[in-house]
Scaffold this motif. Structure first.
Motif, PDB file in Angstrom:
ATOM      1  N   GLN A   1      -0.572   5.414  -6.346  1.00 43.25           N
ATOM      2  CA  GLN A   1      -0.607   4.652  -5.103  1.00 43.25           C
ATOM      3  C   GLN A   1      -1.402   3.374  -5.338  1.00 43.25           C
TER       4      GLN A   1
ATOM      5  N   GLY B   1       0.794  -1.213   0.000  1.00 43.81           N
ATOM      6  CA  GLY B   1       0.000   0.000   0.000  1.00 43.81           C
ATOM      7  C   GLY B   1       0.826   1.264   0.000  1.00 43.81           C
TER       8      GLY B   1
ATOM      9  N   VAL C   1      -3.401   0.535  -2.866  1.00 42.15           N
ATOM     10  CA  VAL C   1      -3.828   0.133  -1.529  1.00 42.15           C
ATOM     11  C   VAL C   1      -4.857  -0.970  -1.688  1.00 42.15           C
TER      12      VAL C   1
ATOM     13  N   PHE D   1     -10.227   1.882   2.729  1.00 40.90           N
ATOM     14  CA  PHE D   1      -9.233   2.406   1.791  1.00 40.90           C
ATOM     15  C   PHE D   1      -9.828   3.522   0.934  1.00 40.90           C
TER      16      PHE D   1
END
Length: 345
Positions: A79, A27, A81, A94
């Protein structure tokens, strides 16, 4: 949009250029954008958060790594996650965190069509663009859905393959992912319709669920064979399931007697094609899917797609058009002993 056969011909080059890895992404793995952004609007400074069904899944490792390459190519910050296990509401925290941190866009493969809707709409209220890919939510919970292929096309290719492999007659079963997976259930319903309409001598005797867990899918394969001694074939429309089923069949007495097909990746299935456990399976290119999802998110952030409609460029994949909130990648591709050596993902 480029024609599907052109994408297939360029597949190896696309994968190599994206620098894909089949290792899981944590993550915290993000990348800052480069200075030579090709995007306009806010995309060059935006954060694009990829949220797969679960981390450590080779399919999503491939799609998300390609998404990362695309985001970095147009100058955004990437990113990834997600939960360790795929469950209906595991993605909610999330989504909430991404919204609180001011993400520009969320790129989500939904574990459930409704369970994450409230969180997604709260994110959208905070001006986060929401793209779903691979597995959709309800249409009013996102801005765009990146459809890997039409549900009809995915269902048909799997039925066609199993019918050919078992001589168009006999008992078959389906090994699916989660019982509430949107895409899986849509494909299964269409497969049932196709079987009933076009393959009267094939009987679907059971549908079981491995929850996209390798060991559970392996065990479900064993249970299917024990409960159905006359089984002629298995369709597994999930990359985790088909690989686990192939692993079981490859060392069992059913090898060469029970056909297995469905949706898988070449690197997962190569040894089973080469040793004769599996004749043929299908998939779209998950790297292309991740790339397209990233560029679709950029198009939303830049305002090139509004109210579910508009055209945009998706890097080397070419131009795509969003219509009624959906962007179509293309048609499934069949992998077999003649061509599997040409692919690496």
């Amino acid at each position: 949009m480029k024609l599907h056969n052109r994408r297939v011909a360029a597949l190896a080059a696309l994968v190599l250029s994206a620098g894909l890895s089949l290792s899981a992404c944590g993550g915290d793995d993000g990348g800052s954008g480069s200075d030579n952004s090709s995007g306009g609007g806010d995309s060059a400074s935006g954060t694009y958060v990829f949220l797969p069904k679960n981390l450590g899944n080779p399919y999503f490792d491939t799609s998300d790594n390609a998404g990362k390459a695309a985001v970095e190519a147009f100058g955004g910050t990437y990113q990834e996650v997600g939960p360790d296990q795929a469950s209906p509401d595991a993605q909610v925290p999330f989504i909430n965190t991404a919204a609180q941190q001011g993400a520009s866009a969320l790129v989500v493969s939904a574990n459930d069509p409704e369970a994450i809707c409230d969180a997604l709409n709260e994110a959208r209220d905070a001006d986060v663009k929401v793209v779903t890919f691979d597995s959709d939510t309800n249409a009013d919970c996102r801005d765009l859905f990146i459809n890997q292929a039409t549900a009809e096309g995915i269902a048909k290719v799997q039925v066609d393959m199993i019918a050919e492999q078992i001589g168009d007659e006999g008992d078959i079963a389906i090994l699916s992912a989660a019982a509430n997976a949107t895409n899986q259930n849509a494909w299964i319903d269409l497969m049932k319709e196709d079987l009933a309409a076009n393959h009267p001598n094939i009987t679907l005797v059971d549908t079981v669920y491995g929850d996209d867990d390798d060991q559970k899918s392996f065990d479900q394969t064993a249970a299917l064979l024990q409960a159905n001694p006359d089984l002629k074939g298995i369709i597994s429309p999930t990359t985790v399931g088909i690989a686990a089923a192939a692993r079981y069949l490859s060392t069992s007495d059913a090898k060469g007697k029970v056909a297995l097909t469905g949706l898988g990746t070449p690197n997962q299935m190569r040894e089973y094609v080469e040793d004769g456990t599996v004749t043929e399976f299908a998939l779209w290119n998950p790297a292309d899917l991740g790339t397209l999802a990233a560029y679709a998110a950029k198009a939303l952030v830049d305002g090139d797609v509004t109210d579910g409609s508009g055209s945009f460029e998706a890097g080397d994949l070419g131009e795509f058009t969003a219509e009624d909130g959906v962007v179509l990648l293309g048609e499934p591709f069949k992998f077999n002993a003649d061509n599997i050596g040409d692919f690496d993902f």
